[in-house]
Write a protein that holds these residues in place. Structure first.
Motif, short mmCIF file in Angstrom:
data_model
loop_
_atom_site.label_atom_id
_atom_site.label_comp_id
_atom_site.label_asym_id
_atom_site.label_seq_id
_atom_site.Cartn_x
_atom_site.Cartn_y
_atom_site.Cartn_z
N VAL A 1 43.21 -39.98 23.70
CA VAL A 1 42.40 -38.79 24.12
C VAL A 1 41.78 -39.17 25.48
N ALA A 2 41.37 -38.13 26.27
CA ALA A 2 40.27 -38.21 27.42
C ALA A 2 39.16 -38.35 26.68
N ASP A 3 38.14 -38.29 27.54
CA ASP A 3 36.65 -38.62 27.12
C ASP A 3 36.43 -37.19 26.24
N ILE A 4 35.60 -37.43 24.99
CA ILE A 4 35.20 -36.43 24.33
C ILE A 4 34.01 -35.77 24.93
N THR A 5 33.94 -34.54 25.00
CA THR A 5 32.76 -33.88 25.88
C THR A 5 31.85 -32.73 24.78
N ASP A 6 32.42 -32.69 23.66
CA ASP A 6 32.06 -31.80 22.55
C ASP A 6 32.86 -31.87 21.40
N PHE A 7 32.15 -31.85 20.27
CA PHE A 7 32.84 -31.60 18.84
C PHE A 7 32.16 -30.79 18.02
N TYR A 8 32.59 -29.89 17.05
CA TYR A 8 31.97 -29.13 16.18
C TYR A 8 32.97 -28.64 15.13
#
Length: 320
Positions: A158-165
């Motif tokens: 994965v690339a950098d995680i910028t959000d999760f929900y």
């Protein structure tokens, strides 16, 4: 024997086996009606798993891969009497022994097995755990950098995680799907059981303990520079089919008096995401704490079984 290894197989009757399971899956001091429920669930589940380890020369292992079994060292008169009281009885659905899964605490609702393991089983449906008193709440915070590291450590490219929900809840209010947004615009979605285990590692005490949880953050929404009144995790989108889902932090547009306006997400403050939930386990089948609480309130073992498993009966099974 295989090389320098020896496999020792304990050959026991079903009742003796269950007497060695009960004290490790449920406290022997709990009400006897709850222990009877545990005995029936453990026994019926064992029957449906017979032969699971045939390739290794035995039927069942003694770990949570099957059921915890350490013999009768900690068995008590209370737990033994519960096993003996339901000797010869099983949980049945249409005359066949049922797969009687169980977990520690539902946190408020059990879950339809279809939403957890992808198989539709008619007696493993979501049930409101009406009599449960021990919700087992849990909560922890995590940063996006930590989430990125966890996912990469588990082998996800994965690339950098910028959000999760949480992107989808079940009708029972449990999590069906969680979405991670990457800096390259792509998303990584986990559903079913992986929605509970995706961030869990053996090296961290931060764990999603159940399917009953929420994700929140202090990131806020701005439309045309107007100050927000809620955190992003408190806003929901309504789809054409009427379904709602929490919104993410990218590609958002608001509909003001006329036209549309881009939505900016800012003010992330501490950058912490908070995962809060109740319950412990996979949420399928019998809630052990709920069974205990029902027993305390005067319910009998068969009433408790029929509360958690839709349309089942308790009785002898053909050939067993």
């Amino acid at each position: 024997a295989s090389g320098n290894d020896i496999t020792v197989v304990n050959v026991v009757s079903m009742d003796d086996y269950i007497k060695g399971v009960i004290p490790y899956e449920m406290s022997p001091s709990w009400p006897v009606e709850a222990l009877k429920v545990q005995a029936l669930c453990a026994k019926s589940y064992a029957v449906t798993c017979i032969g699971k380890h045939n390739s290794q020369g035995f039927d069942l292992c003694n770990t949570t891969d099957c059921q915890v079994y350490y013999g009768t060292k900690t068995a008590t008169d209370n737990s033994d009497s519960a096993v003996e009281a339901v000797s010869g009885l099983y949980v049945l659905y249409n005359g066949e022994v049922a797969e009687t899964y169980y977990h520690a605490s539902s946190g408020g609702w059990t879950e339809d097995v279809l939403n957890v393991w992808g198989t539709d089983i008619p007696y493993l449906k979501a049930v409101e755990d009406t009599y449960l008193t021990e919700l087992r709440p849990y909560s922890f915070s995590v940063t996006l950098d930590e989430v990125t590291d966890i996912l990469r450590g588990k082998g996800y490219d994965v690339a950098d995680i910028t959000d999760f929900y949480v992107s989808e809840f079940t009708p029972a209010g449990n999590v069906r799907e969680i979405t991670f947004v990457q800096s390259n615009g792509q998303t990584l979605v986990f559903s079913g059981e992986r929605a509970r285990t995706c961030l869990n590692t053996s090296s961290s005490s931060k764990r999603i303990n159940s399917h009953r949880y929420t994700v929140s953050t202090d990131a806020r929404l701005y439309v045309n520079g107007t100050a927000p009144d809620k955190a992003i995790g408190q806003y929901y989108a309504i789809g054409g089919d009427g379904r709602t889902a929490p919104i993410s932090g990218s590609g958002l547009y608001a509909v003001p008096g006329s036209g549309t306006s881009p939505v900016d997400v800012s003010g992330t403050g501490s950058g912490q995401y908070v995962i809060s939930g109740t319950g412990s386990g996979h949420n399928v089948g019998m809630s052990q704490c709920g069974a205990r609480d029902m027993a305390h309130q005067g319910f009998t073992y068969d009433e408790i079984i029929q509360f958690y498993f839709t349309g089942v009966q308790v009785g002898p099974a053909n050939g067993l």
